[in-house]
Design a protein around this motif. Sequence first.
Motif, PDB file in Angstrom:
ATOM      1  N   TYR A   1       6.928   9.558  -2.335  1.00  0.00           N
ATOM      2  CA  TYR A   1       5.879   8.106  -2.392  1.00  0.00           C
ATOM      3  C   TYR A   1       5.370   7.941  -0.612  1.00  0.00           C
ATOM      4  CZ  TYR A   1       7.137   7.439  -7.270  1.00  0.00           C
ATOM      5  OH  TYR A   1       7.030   7.755  -8.471  1.00  0.00           O
ATOM      6  N   LYS A   2       4.728   7.440  -0.232  1.00  0.00           N
ATOM      7  CA  LYS A   2       5.293   6.662   0.989  1.00  0.00           C
ATOM      8  C   LYS A   2       4.317   5.350   1.592  1.00  0.00           C
ATOM      9  CE  LYS A   2       3.553   7.809   5.870  1.00  0.00           C
ATOM     10  NZ  LYS A   2       3.460   8.885   6.556  1.00  0.00           N
ATOM     11  N   LEU A   3       5.113   4.542   2.528  1.00  0.00           N
ATOM     12  CA  LEU A   3       4.074   3.109   2.365  1.00  0.00           C
ATOM     13  C   LEU A   3       3.138   2.927   3.393  1.00  0.00           C
ATOM     14  CD1 LEU A   3       3.830  -0.055   1.868  1.00  0.00           C
ATOM     15  CD2 LEU A   3       6.516  -0.380   3.432  1.00  0.00           C
ATOM     16  N   VAL A   4       2.336   2.489   3.547  1.00  0.00           N
ATOM     17  CA  VAL A   4       1.169   2.728   4.634  1.00  0.00           C
ATOM     18  C   VAL A   4       0.591   1.748   5.249  1.00  0.00           C
ATOM     19  CG1 VAL A   4       0.961   5.850   4.038  1.00  0.00           C
ATOM     20  CG2 VAL A   4      -0.824   4.094   3.229  1.00  0.00           C
ATOM     21  N   GLY A   5       0.382   1.321   6.311  1.00  0.00           N
ATOM     22  CA  GLY A   5      -0.487   0.206   6.585  1.00  0.00           C
ATOM     23  C   GLY A   5      -2.343   0.319   5.619  1.00  0.00           C
ATOM     24  N   LYS A   6      -3.067  -0.270   5.823  1.00  0.00           N
ATOM     25  CA  LYS A   6      -4.623  -0.425   5.649  1.00  0.00           C
ATOM     26  C   LYS A   6      -5.101   0.822   5.954  1.00  0.00           C
ATOM     27  CE  LYS A   6      -5.178  -3.816   2.442  1.00  0.00           C
ATOM     28  NZ  LYS A   6      -5.390  -3.499   1.428  1.00  0.00           N
ATOM     29  N   GLY A   7      -5.713   1.347   5.182  1.00  0.00           N
ATOM     30  CA  GLY A   7      -6.414   2.471   5.773  1.00  0.00           C
ATOM     31  C   GLY A   7      -6.134   3.899   6.551  1.00  0.00           C
TER      32      GLY A   7
ATOM     33  N   ASN B   1       1.232  -1.222  -0.276  1.00  0.00           N
ATOM     34  CA  ASN B   1      -0.104  -0.501  -0.017  1.00  0.00           C
ATOM     35  C   ASN B   1       0.717   0.978  -0.079  1.00  0.00           C
ATOM     36  OD1 ASN B   1      -2.054   1.972   0.338  1.00  0.00           O
ATOM     37  ND2 ASN B   1      -2.845   1.110   1.799  1.00  0.00           N
ATOM     38  N   ILE B   2       1.299   1.598  -1.228  1.00  0.00           N
ATOM     39  CA  ILE B   2       1.886   3.121  -1.673  1.00  0.00           C
ATOM     40  C   ILE B   2       0.749   4.014  -2.240  1.00  0.00           C
ATOM     41  CG2 ILE B   2       3.621   3.642  -2.493  1.00  0.00           C
ATOM     42  CD1 ILE B   2       5.253   0.792  -2.671  1.00  0.00           C
ATOM     43  N   ILE B   3       1.262   5.224  -1.084  1.00  0.00           N
ATOM     44  CA  ILE B   3       0.450   6.092  -1.971  1.00  0.00           C
ATOM     45  C   ILE B   3       1.920   7.243  -2.703  1.00  0.00           C
ATOM     46  CG2 ILE B   3      -1.630   5.958  -0.175  1.00  0.00           C
ATOM     47  CD1 ILE B   3      -0.130   7.700   0.781  1.00  0.00           C
ATOM     48  N   THR B   4       1.002   7.995  -3.535  1.00  0.00           N
ATOM     49  CA  THR B   4       1.718   8.986  -4.579  1.00  0.00           C
ATOM     50  C   THR B   4       0.840   9.899  -4.449  1.00  0.00           C
ATOM     51  OG1 THR B   4       1.934   6.933  -5.837  1.00  0.00           O
ATOM     52  CG2 THR B   4       2.728   9.326  -6.432  1.00  0.00           C
ATOM     53  N   GLU B   5       2.048  11.238  -3.674  1.00  0.00           N
ATOM     54  CA  GLU B   5       1.541  13.104  -3.856  1.00  0.00           C
ATOM     55  C   GLU B   5       2.133  13.301  -5.258  1.00  0.00           C
ATOM     56  OE1 GLU B   5      -1.645  15.414  -3.047  1.00  0.00           O
ATOM     57  OE2 GLU B   5      -1.900  13.222  -1.832  1.00  0.00           O
ATOM     58  N   ASP B   6       1.788  14.308  -5.721  1.00  0.00           N
ATOM     59  CA  ASP B   6       2.744  15.215  -6.407  1.00  0.00           C
ATOM     60  C   ASP B   6       2.477  16.675  -5.546  1.00  0.00           C
ATOM     61  OD1 ASP B   6       3.589  13.408  -8.912  1.00  0.00           O
ATOM     62  OD2 ASP B   6       1.245  14.247  -9.018  1.00  0.00           O
ATOM     63  N   LEU B   7       4.395  16.494  -5.641  1.00  0.00           N
ATOM     64  CA  LEU B   7       3.963  18.083  -4.013  1.00  0.00           C
ATOM     65  C   LEU B   7       5.840  18.666  -4.295  1.00  0.00           C
ATOM     66  CD1 LEU B   7       4.142  16.185  -0.977  1.00  0.00           C
ATOM     67  CD2 LEU B   7       2.101  17.816  -2.241  1.00  0.00           C
ATOM     68  N   PRO B   8       5.672  20.380  -3.729  1.00  0.00           N
ATOM     69  CA  PRO B   8       7.302  20.823  -4.554  1.00  0.00           C
ATOM     70  C   PRO B   8       8.228  20.104  -4.068  1.00  0.00           C
ATOM     71  CG  PRO B   8       5.124  22.204  -3.135  1.00  0.00           C
ATOM     72  CD  PRO B   8       4.523  20.628  -3.457  1.00  0.00           C
ATOM     73  N   ALA B   9       9.437  19.849  -5.401  1.00  0.00           N
ATOM     74  CA  ALA B   9      10.264  19.318  -5.542  1.00  0.00           C
ATOM     75  C   ALA B   9      11.166  20.106  -3.803  1.00  0.00           C
ATOM     76  CB  ALA B   9      11.265  19.234  -6.068  1.00  0.00           C
ATOM     77  N   ASN B  10      11.111  20.863  -3.395  1.00  0.00           N
ATOM     78  CA  ASN B  10      11.354  21.845  -2.428  1.00  0.00           C
ATOM     79  C   ASN B  10       9.931  22.376  -1.696  1.00  0.00           C
ATOM     80  OD1 ASN B  10      12.746  23.920  -0.907  1.00  0.00           O
ATOM     81  ND2 ASN B  10      13.895  24.922  -2.241  1.00  0.00           N
ATOM     82  N   PRO B  11      10.270  21.356  -0.147  1.00  0.00           N
ATOM     83  CA  PRO B  11       9.469  22.132   0.411  1.00  0.00           C
ATOM     84  C   PRO B  11       9.266  23.890   1.207  1.00  0.00           C
ATOM     85  CG  PRO B  11      11.119  21.246   1.899  1.00  0.00           C
ATOM     86  CD  PRO B  11      11.055  20.572  -0.193  1.00  0.00           C
ATOM     87  N   ASN B  12      10.550  24.163   1.080  1.00  0.00           N
ATOM     88  CA  ASN B  12      10.803  25.736   1.205  1.00  0.00           C
ATOM     89  C   ASN B  12       9.947  26.375   0.488  1.00  0.00           C
ATOM     90  OD1 ASN B  12      11.833  25.179   3.931  1.00  0.00           O
ATOM     91  ND2 ASN B  12      14.288  24.283   3.011  1.00  0.00           N
ATOM     92  N   ASN B  13       9.749  26.068  -1.075  1.00  0.00           N
ATOM     93  CA  ASN B  13       9.661  26.648  -2.205  1.00  0.00           C
ATOM     94  C   ASN B  13       8.364  26.136  -2.651  1.00  0.00           C
ATOM     95  OD1 ASN B  13       8.800  28.506  -4.155  1.00  0.00           O
ATOM     96  ND2 ASN B  13      10.803  28.078  -5.098  1.00  0.00           N
ATOM     97  N   PRO B  14       7.073  26.330  -1.945  1.00  0.00           N
ATOM     98  CA  PRO B  14       5.866  25.871  -2.768  1.00  0.00           C
ATOM     99  C   PRO B  14       5.774  26.846  -4.319  1.00  0.00           C
ATOM    100  CG  PRO B  14       5.025  27.690  -1.385  1.00  0.00           C
ATOM    101  CD  PRO B  14       6.411  27.734  -1.309  1.00  0.00           C
TER     102      PRO B  14
END
Length: 76
Positions: A59-65, A38-51
């Motif tokens: 990507y992040k591996l998460v548990g069910k739910g 269960n891997i979720i994908t999100e498109d986010l800024p490459a630099n978190p300090n510059n939105p």
Amino acid sequence: MLDLLSDGKLHSTLEMRNEMFIMSPASRILELKAEGHNIITEDLPANPNNPDSAKIAWYKLVGKGQEKLFEVSRRY
């Protein structure tokens, strides 16, 4: 890659390319998802300090739910 994702943090496409030498992280993520991870994908800024910076896949591996627990702050 699965070991990296198992740490509970967000990991970017750039990180996987630069540190793990995986040139096509998205393809590997699809393979892991097909295996049932269960891997979720999100498109986010490459630099978190510059939105306004270019967006890349994170990507992040998460548990069910836990799909709604995708928090950028956990990475930084």
